[in-house]
Scaffold this motif. Sequence first.
Motif, short mmCIF file in Angstrom:
data_model
loop_
_atom_site.label_atom_id
_atom_site.label_comp_id
_atom_site.label_asym_id
_atom_site.label_seq_id
_atom_site.Cartn_x
_atom_site.Cartn_y
_atom_site.Cartn_z
N ASP A 1 8.23 -9.21 -14.57
CA ASP A 1 7.12 -8.56 -15.77
C ASP A 1 6.57 -7.80 -16.13
N LEU A 2 5.98 -6.81 -14.14
CA LEU A 2 5.18 -6.20 -14.43
C LEU A 2 6.02 -5.07 -13.61
N ILE A 3 5.09 -4.04 -13.92
CA ILE A 3 5.86 -3.05 -12.93
C ILE A 3 4.12 -1.79 -12.52
N ALA A 4 3.15 -1.82 -11.73
CA ALA A 4 2.49 -1.14 -11.39
C ALA A 4 2.69 0.37 -10.93
N LEU A 5 2.09 1.32 -11.76
CA LEU A 5 2.12 3.10 -10.81
C LEU A 5 1.44 3.61 -10.24
N ASN A 6 0.87 4.36 -9.94
CA ASN A 6 -0.01 5.34 -9.14
C ASN A 6 -0.56 6.95 -10.42
N LYS A 7 -0.85 6.41 -11.53
CA LYS A 7 -1.10 7.81 -12.82
C LYS A 7 -1.70 8.92 -11.50
N PRO A 8 -0.97 9.93 -11.63
CA PRO A 8 -1.48 11.48 -10.90
C PRO A 8 -2.37 11.38 -12.45
N SER A 9 -3.48 12.57 -12.19
CA SER A 9 -4.45 12.89 -13.26
C SER A 9 -3.77 13.70 -14.03
N GLY A 10 -4.47 14.40 -15.23
CA GLY A 10 -3.15 15.04 -16.14
C GLY A 10 -1.91 14.37 -17.08
N LEU A 11 -1.85 12.89 -16.36
CA LEU A 11 -0.71 12.81 -17.17
C LEU A 11 -1.37 12.07 -18.60
N LEU A 12 -0.50 11.73 -19.37
CA LEU A 12 -0.97 10.45 -20.53
C LEU A 12 -0.15 9.35 -20.00
N SER A 13 -1.48 8.47 -20.41
CA SER A 13 -0.50 6.87 -20.16
C SER A 13 0.24 6.53 -21.54
N ILE A 14 0.62 6.38 -22.24
CA ILE A 14 0.82 6.75 -23.76
C ILE A 14 1.21 7.98 -24.05
N PRO A 15 2.01 7.88 -24.68
CA PRO A 15 1.84 9.25 -26.16
C PRO A 15 0.79 9.04 -26.80
N ASP A 16 0.64 10.33 -27.26
CA ASP A 16 -1.09 10.36 -28.17
C ASP A 16 -0.04 10.68 -29.46
N ALA B 1 3.93 -4.49 -18.75
CA ALA B 1 4.40 -5.96 -18.35
C ALA B 1 6.00 -5.02 -19.54
N LYS B 2 7.05 -5.83 -18.76
CA LYS B 2 8.40 -5.64 -18.89
C LYS B 2 9.36 -6.45 -20.31
N ASN B 3 8.37 -6.86 -20.20
CA ASN B 3 8.84 -7.90 -21.54
C ASN B 3 7.78 -8.94 -22.42
N ALA B 4 8.36 -8.86 -23.75
CA ALA B 4 7.22 -9.96 -24.82
C ALA B 4 5.81 -10.78 -24.51
N GLU B 5 6.84 -11.41 -23.69
CA GLU B 5 6.03 -12.51 -23.35
C GLU B 5 5.25 -11.95 -21.80
N ALA B 6 4.84 -11.49 -21.28
CA ALA B 6 4.39 -10.93 -20.61
C ALA B 6 2.97 -9.86 -20.66
N HIS B 7 4.08 -9.41 -21.74
CA HIS B 7 2.47 -8.84 -22.15
C HIS B 7 1.58 -9.64 -22.88
N LYS B 8 2.11 -10.24 -23.43
CA LYS B 8 1.13 -11.23 -24.03
C LYS B 8 0.13 -11.93 -22.87
N HIS B 9 0.95 -12.58 -22.05
CA HIS B 9 -0.27 -12.93 -20.41
C HIS B 9 -1.11 -12.21 -19.83
N PHE B 10 -0.45 -10.79 -20.52
CA PHE B 10 -1.59 -9.63 -19.04
C PHE B 10 -2.90 -9.07 -20.10
N SER B 11 -2.07 -9.10 -20.97
CA SER B 11 -3.45 -8.76 -22.49
C SER B 11 -4.69 -9.79 -22.85
N LEU B 12 -4.12 -10.94 -22.01
CA LEU B 12 -5.46 -12.01 -22.68
C LEU B 12 -5.91 -11.73 -21.62
N GLN B 13 -5.05 -11.72 -20.55
CA GLN B 13 -5.99 -11.00 -18.77
C GLN B 13 -7.20 -10.26 -19.59
N PHE B 14 -6.96 -9.33 -19.78
CA PHE B 14 -7.56 -8.07 -19.92
C PHE B 14 -9.07 -8.72 -21.39
#
Length: 239
Positions: free
Chosen positions: A13-28, A64-77
Amino acid sequence: MKLQELILFENDDLIALNKPSGLLSIPDREGKEPSLKYLLLEKFNEIFTVHRLDRETSGLIIFAKNAEAHKHFSLQFEARKTVKLYNGLVMGAPVEQEGSIDAPIAENTVKRGTMLIHKRGKQALTDFKVLKNFKIYSWMQFRIHTGRTHQIRVHAKAIGHPLVCDAIYGDGRPVFLSSFKSKFNLSKNEPEERPLLNRLALHASRLKINDLQGNTIELTAPLHKDLKATLQQLEKRSR
């Protein structure tokens, strides 16, 4: 950059990463620069944004790796049911060792792309704790209860201790070993001193969230080399 080296945890359902500084999270908007989401889309057929980190901030981020997980985790945030902890190196030494900053944050209408504390803003709440006082700098923990743009950076500035290397809310100056080591000598092979740290000193360190089965997942992202090396040098000088 190898995506595999950034992955901290992964399940169906999810993937967690250690983002480096300087890299965008999502496309601008232009979509010309590489982003973490773009790298993930090259690996997976689909990927969903749950939250994001500033380009300059390093550390823990989940997708999130699927639509159901996306809704689940987004609602928690959205419901503020997650526990989000950050670590940051700030200028100076705060008088209060711990406390909360409850100050609304709004977009700066004069300087686009920056934020400020203003009554027209949205509620923003940050808890802070000083973990180590190095006198010229302090290593702190921040817990954000709301997810406003630049929240920790704005609130750190508000208490008079902006984050180190913050070009927007602080002085933006890099950290040099010579600035706190009394007997500093430049190596013969180096024409000029290179900074220990030359990026925003903010790292998303921990996240606690519930999976789709209701189990608690606790994720931790270790510090990247530059921030870790800076802290090690500060520790040496403070003994």
